[in-house]
Design an enzyme around this catalytic site. Structure first.
Site, PDB file in Angstrom:
ATOM      1  N   SER A 325       0.805  -1.227   0.000  1.00  0.00           N
ATOM      2  CA  SER A 325       0.000   0.000   0.000  1.00  0.00           C
ATOM      3  C   SER A 325       0.839   1.280   0.000  1.00  0.00           C
ATOM      4  O   SER A 325       0.350   2.346  -0.340  1.00  0.00           O
ATOM      5  CB  SER A 325      -0.925   0.013   1.212  1.00  0.00           C
ATOM      6  OG  SER A 325      -1.776  -1.095   1.146  1.00  0.00           O
ATOM      7  N   ASP A 362     -10.797  -6.291  -1.091  1.00  0.00           N
ATOM      8  CA  ASP A 362     -10.203  -5.145  -0.407  1.00  0.00           C
ATOM      9  C   ASP A 362      -9.842  -5.612   0.996  1.00  0.00           C
ATOM     10  O   ASP A 362     -10.402  -6.588   1.507  1.00  0.00           O
ATOM     11  CB  ASP A 362     -11.213  -4.004  -0.339  1.00  0.00           C
ATOM     12  CG  ASP A 362     -10.572  -2.684   0.033  1.00  0.00           C
ATOM     13  OD1 ASP A 362     -10.418  -1.827  -0.855  1.00  0.00           O
ATOM     14  OD2 ASP A 362     -10.185  -2.519   1.219  1.00  0.00           O
ATOM     15  N   HIS A 368     -15.358   0.659   0.942  1.00  0.00           N
ATOM     16  CA  HIS A 368     -15.246   2.078   1.255  1.00  0.00           C
ATOM     17  C   HIS A 368     -16.357   2.912   0.642  1.00  0.00           C
ATOM     18  O   HIS A 368     -16.433   4.098   0.894  1.00  0.00           O
ATOM     19  CB  HIS A 368     -13.907   2.622   0.740  1.00  0.00           C
ATOM     20  CG  HIS A 368     -12.733   1.814   1.212  1.00  0.00           C
ATOM     21  ND1 HIS A 368     -12.110   2.047   2.413  1.00  0.00           N
ATOM     22  CD2 HIS A 368     -12.086   0.761   0.660  1.00  0.00           C
ATOM     23  CE1 HIS A 368     -11.116   1.180   2.564  1.00  0.00           C
ATOM     24  NE2 HIS A 368     -11.081   0.372   1.496  1.00  0.00           N
TER      25      HIS A 368
END
Lengths: 637, 366
Positions: A325, A362, A368
């Protein structure tokens, strides 16, 4: 004129006495001539042979190595006197007794002694053989008091390297050792003068800056007779110490980073984003530079080599990990710059993204929702970047990755730096002889898959984000000075390149990084309390595809646990330090790596204070080095 | 006529040949050391060459000065010599080199006062012995002052621990009074006294005792005190008959200490062999023969004694130096006349030859 001066008054015995004197001289000259005959003709071959055996021998006096200081002048490597144990086999009277006494007084086995003697069988007579390097104080005292009962046993003093902070800086400083045959050949090819038994830098800066640190060896020319016995010292040439290094390393930050990594496996690197000066570089587990440089026994050496964590690996420059990330900001910059998305473009980022009949999940089970790129960075959405990555394509991603310095060495002055890997369709064709699959782009878009980076590369990229777009060549040595203090080299910041990304894009990326630590839903919100504004990104690099995601990392076998990342900089408005932390198999970046980074930020930017507990510095720094670090109050940053 | 003219030519040629050999050998023996110590291989030879040229000029000058001057100036010169010898002990003027306090510096010139002191003693004796010719058999004016006054100078030289020069000078004194006809029993008696004194001195000064022990057996302490002696033997021995070749010697390369000063003959022996050394010896014998000739033919007694003393001075010192380096005499610091490095000694010896030439010229005027 008185008549007495005249010749007719010559005493009658004058002539006779003068002749007597001349006769005496004649006899003497005859003696001289005979003597000459005796020396030059009669004894010619005898003396000629003796003359040929006249020889001088050179006994080396190693130069004290250059000293190494941190950025503020704290000594991190120095020289201390150490005693070495020698034996002159020709002078030994009773071998059994000598062997027995030596093994009793010093930690050395009879086999060691015989081994050393065997190895130096071809030495010239009367040359001392080194039995053991760097005796302890106790051993020195014992040998000294029994020396007269062991004829042939000698002690000699030689400078030994002392690393004040030992394990805390070991991967940067490195260690010393006797030159190997291979090194000897290399040096010879490079035109440098070395001989067997010389001590050279084996690792780290000691190796990289060997030429500067080494100094000029001195020695004494001793004359020896036909037997090889020393007759006298003909010539004494004092050694000239090596040049001193002033590092960019901030020892306080370095030690804090090391302390924070103590029970972890991984690396910490910190850099001044304005200049590329490396402020800290830690790889854990570490090694004891002092032990490796001197008293190492065979068994201890084996233990270092066989350590499953590969302690001699400098993970900061040699460890290659998927950036995970922490790669997202670079991805975001590429997408914004290429116009794939605008800052306000909202994309639905659910719990998983379906592509070619497969679900790409995810990390957040509930997803999200509709978010823009800012939120995607703050919350580290995977599904957002899967979709953006597909639009961008792997080759454009690769292009930006390379711009940010991935895939090539940073040029840090250390040996063995790895270059990481930036995957592209062309690379795939070359390496695997197959075409690139879109599904692979999805992995790469979140810094997984083939993508590999060293912590230093990632740091360099984040420093560039922090400073607005300049990629530096990392600096470790700021200044090289002669022992007299004359500056030989003053390292100016050197660019590796400019990112060529617009200021607006960089600003969006930076804002996203600030959000990570300051906004609701940010993955490292706990860092907001530090007292200065930290911006950064967490990352969790998958080691194995997990059957089940869980926060209970204890339930996962160590080797299968994820690597934890944190990359960031602070203060946000005027970045003074960029930090990258990786904790191997640490689990989540937020919980394993970010706190370590917090300690590093605190050490560098926070109020000057005590050194982190647990720092024993490995040696007794005589000038209170540790204390002087702590006492550095009010240093302008 | 021709025979007499030959003497001055032979004397000049022999002397100059020795001086030239000296310059060559000083270079050959010192260039390595000079390079190592001063970074200039010509360091010693440049200085030596300067002294040699100055010495030859002085020699020519001395051959023009009527030697009567040394009779008239005998006492002032003697007193000046004594003053210089005392000046050695005045800080700022006197200084030491190589462990002995033997030097004084006046302005830019540094020299060893013991060298010119030898001339002063010879001047005094030549004058005094000639003046007291009729009373020479007496104890007081004939013997005592001629021994005591030089004795003071010799004592001063000995006090600066220059045993070699003082012994050489004492030998000259005894030879001169012997030739002048002083009673043998006085001479033998004083020699016995001197021997006793010497024995006492040697026993009280460790370094002298050491020297004698080394002389007896240099291999007793080959790494220490016998070292120089042994290295000298090695130099001679390895030279053989023909030598190893000029500049090729090994001993001077740090093995043989003071190769360019007192032990220069050893290197000649190594590099030029028996032939070279025999040549040097032969030239000194020639100088001895010429000097004796001049002495026998001098037109007055003062000239005769002067010539004797000066010839002895040069030849004796050469013989003693050769004896030392070949191990026939106990070691003492004495340079080889005309050849060894050292400005004062070189110039004083050339002046001595100059005076000899002057005596020769005067005798032919008559």
């Amino acid at each position: 004129m008185s008549g007495s001066y005249f010749k007719d008054k010559e005493p009658r015995e004058l002539k006779g006495r003068v002749y007597a004197a001349v006769l005496l001289a004649g006899v003497f000259f005859f003696l001289l001539a005979s003597r000459l005959w005796y020396l030059q003709v009669f004894q010619h071959s005898h003396f000629h042979e003796l003359s040929l055996n006249n020889a001088t021998r050179f006994i080396k006096a190693p130069a004290p190595r250059g000293l190494i200081y941190d950025r503020l002048g704290v000594k991190v490597a120095e020289n201390r006197p150490g005693f070495d144990l020698y034996i002159v086999p020709e002078d030994v009277k009773d071998w059994d007794r000598t062997r027995r006494m030596l093994t009793g007084l010093v930690e050395i086995t009879a086999e060691d002694i015989d081994d050393k003697l065997e190895k130096s069988r071809r030495r010239p007579p009367f040359q001392a053989v080194m039995l053991k390097q760097d005796l302890t104080w106790e051993e020195t005292a014992k040998i000294e008091s029994f020396r007269f009962e062991m004829p042939g046993v000698l002690l000699d003093v030689a400078p030994k390297r002392s690393y004040v902070f030992s394990e805390a800086v070991s991967h940067v400083l490195g260690y010393l050792g006797e030159i190997s045959e291979r090194e000897l050949k290399e040096k010879e090819a490079a035109g440098e003068k070395y001989s067997p038994g010389d001590i050279v830098g084996k690792y780290g800066l000691e190796k990289y800056f060997e030429k500067e640190l080494r100094g000029v060896e001195g020695g004494k020319e001793v004359e020896v007779d036909a037997m090889g016995r020393q007759i006298r010292v003909v010539n004494w040439m004092p050694p000239y110490p090596g040049n001193d290094l002033r590092l960019s390393i901030d020892i306080k930050t370095q030690v804090a980073a090391w302390a924070a990594m103590r029970d972890k496996v991984g690396a910490v690197v910190a850099m001044e984003p304005r200049t590329g000066r490396i402020l800290a570089m830690v790889s854990s587990p570490s090694f004891d530079s002092n032990a490796l440089s001197s008293r190492m026994t065979q068994a201890e050496w084996r233990a270092v080599i066989d350590n499953p964590f590969n302690v001699l690996n400098n993970r900061a420059i040699q460890g290659q990990y998927p950036p995970a990330s922490t790669y997202k900001p670079i991805h975001a910059a590429a997408a914004l710059e290429e116009g794939i998305i605008a800052p306000w473009t909202k994309i639905f980022s659910g719990p998983s993204f379906w592509f070619a009949g497969r679900a790409y999940r995810d990390w957040k089970e509930e997803g999200h929702g509709h978010i823009n790129v800012h939120k995607a960075i703050v919350q580290s959405s995977d599904t957002f970047f899967y979709q953006v990555g597909l639009m961008l394509g792997v080759d454009r991603l690769a292009e930006y990755s390379r711009k940010f310095g991935f895939g090539s060495k940073t040029g840090v002055p250390l040996q063995g730096e790895k270059s990481g890997l930036v995957p592209s369709s062309e690379w795939k064709k070359k390496a695997y002889k197959t075409r690139w699959y879109e599904g692979e782009t999805i992995s790469v878009s979140v810094g997984q898959g083939y993508m590999l980076a060293t912590p230093l590369q990632l740091l360099n990229a984040y420093a560039a984000i922090a400073n607005g777009g300049t990629l530096w060549k990392p600096i470790l040595v700021d200044e090289i000075t002669t022992p007299e203090g004359k500056v030989l080299h003053d390292q100016e910041p050197e660019k590796n390149g400019e990112l060529g990304v617009s200021a607006k894009t960089m600003e969006h990326v930076r804002k996203g990084l600030a959000g990570v630590t300051h906004e609701d839903g940010g993955t490292a919100r706990f860092l907001r309390t530090a007292g200065f504004k930290i911006a950064g990104k967490t990352g969790t690099a998958q080691v194995a595809r997990l059957v089940k995601r869980t926060r209970d990392i204890e339930s996962i076998p160590y080797k299968l646990r994820d690597h934890a990342w944190f990359a960031g900089f602070a203060p946000y408005d005027d970045p003074q330090i960029a930090v990258v932390v990786i904790v191997e198999h640490g689990g989540f970046g937020a919980s394993a790596a970010a706190p370590v980074a917090g300690e590093v930020f605190k050490a560098y930017l926070g109020a000057p204070g005590e050194l982190p507990a647990g720092l024993t510095a490995g040696s007794d720094a005589e000038d209170g080095t540790a204390a002087s670090v702590a006492a550095r109050t009010g240093v302008p940053r | 006529m021709t025979r007499i003219r030959d003497i001055d030519r032979v004397l000049i040629i022999s002397t100059l040949l020795l001086v030239v050999l000296g310059v060559v050998m000083v270079y050959s023996t010192s260039y390595v050391v000079a390079m190592k110590r001063f970074g200039d291989e010509y360091f010693f030879v440049k200085k030596h060459l300067t002294y040699a040229v100055a010495g030859v000029v002085l020699m020519i000058a001395a051959s023009r000065v009527p030697y009567v001057l040394y009779r008239k100036m005998a006492y002032p010169i003697l007193i000046a010599a004594a003053v210089f010898l005392i000046l050695i002990y005045i800080p700022g003027i006197g200084f030491s080199a190589g462990g002995a306090r033997r030097w004084i510096r006046l302005g830019p010139v540094a020299f060893q006062p013991s060298e010119p002191a030898k001339l002063a003693v010879i001047f005094f004796l030549a004058y005094s012995l000639a003046a007291k010719r009729d009373l020479i058999k007496t104890f007081s004016p004939g013997f005592l002052p001629n021994v005591l006054i030089p004795g003071v100078i010799i004592g001063l030289i000995m006090f600066e621990t220059d045993l070699g020069t003082s012994l050489a000078l004492a030998s000259i004194v005894f030879l001169m009074i012997f030739a002048a006809g002083v009673r043998l029993r006085y001479i033998l008696g004083s020699l016995a006294l001197l021997g006793l004194g010497l024995w006492f001195v040697v026993h009280n000064f460790r370094y002298m005792m050491d020297r004698i022990l080394i002389f007896v057996d240099p291999w007793k302490d080959p790494e220490g005190k016998g070292f120089q002696m042994i290295q000298s033997f090695l130099a001679f021995g390895s030279g053989g008959i023909y030598g190893v070749g000029l500049g090729e010697g090994r001993q001077k390369l740090f093995f043989l200490p003071e190769a360019h000063t007192d032990f220069i003959l050893s290197v000649i022996g190594e590099e030029l062999g028996l032939i070279g050394v025999a040549g040097v010896v032969a030239f000194f014998v020639v100088i001895l023969a010429c000097g004796m000739k001049v002495a026998m033919k001098a037109k007055d007694l003062h000239g005769q004694y002067l010539a004797l003393g000066l010839t002895f001075m040069v030849v004796f010192q050469a013989a003693m130096n050769m004896g030392v380096v070949m191990g026939l005499l106990p070691p003492k610091g004495l340079p080889l006349p005309f050849i060894s490095y050292g400005g004062t000694s070189l110039m004083v010896n050339l002046v001595a030859i100059g005076i000899l030439l002057n005596i020769y010229i005067r005798e032919n005027e008559a």
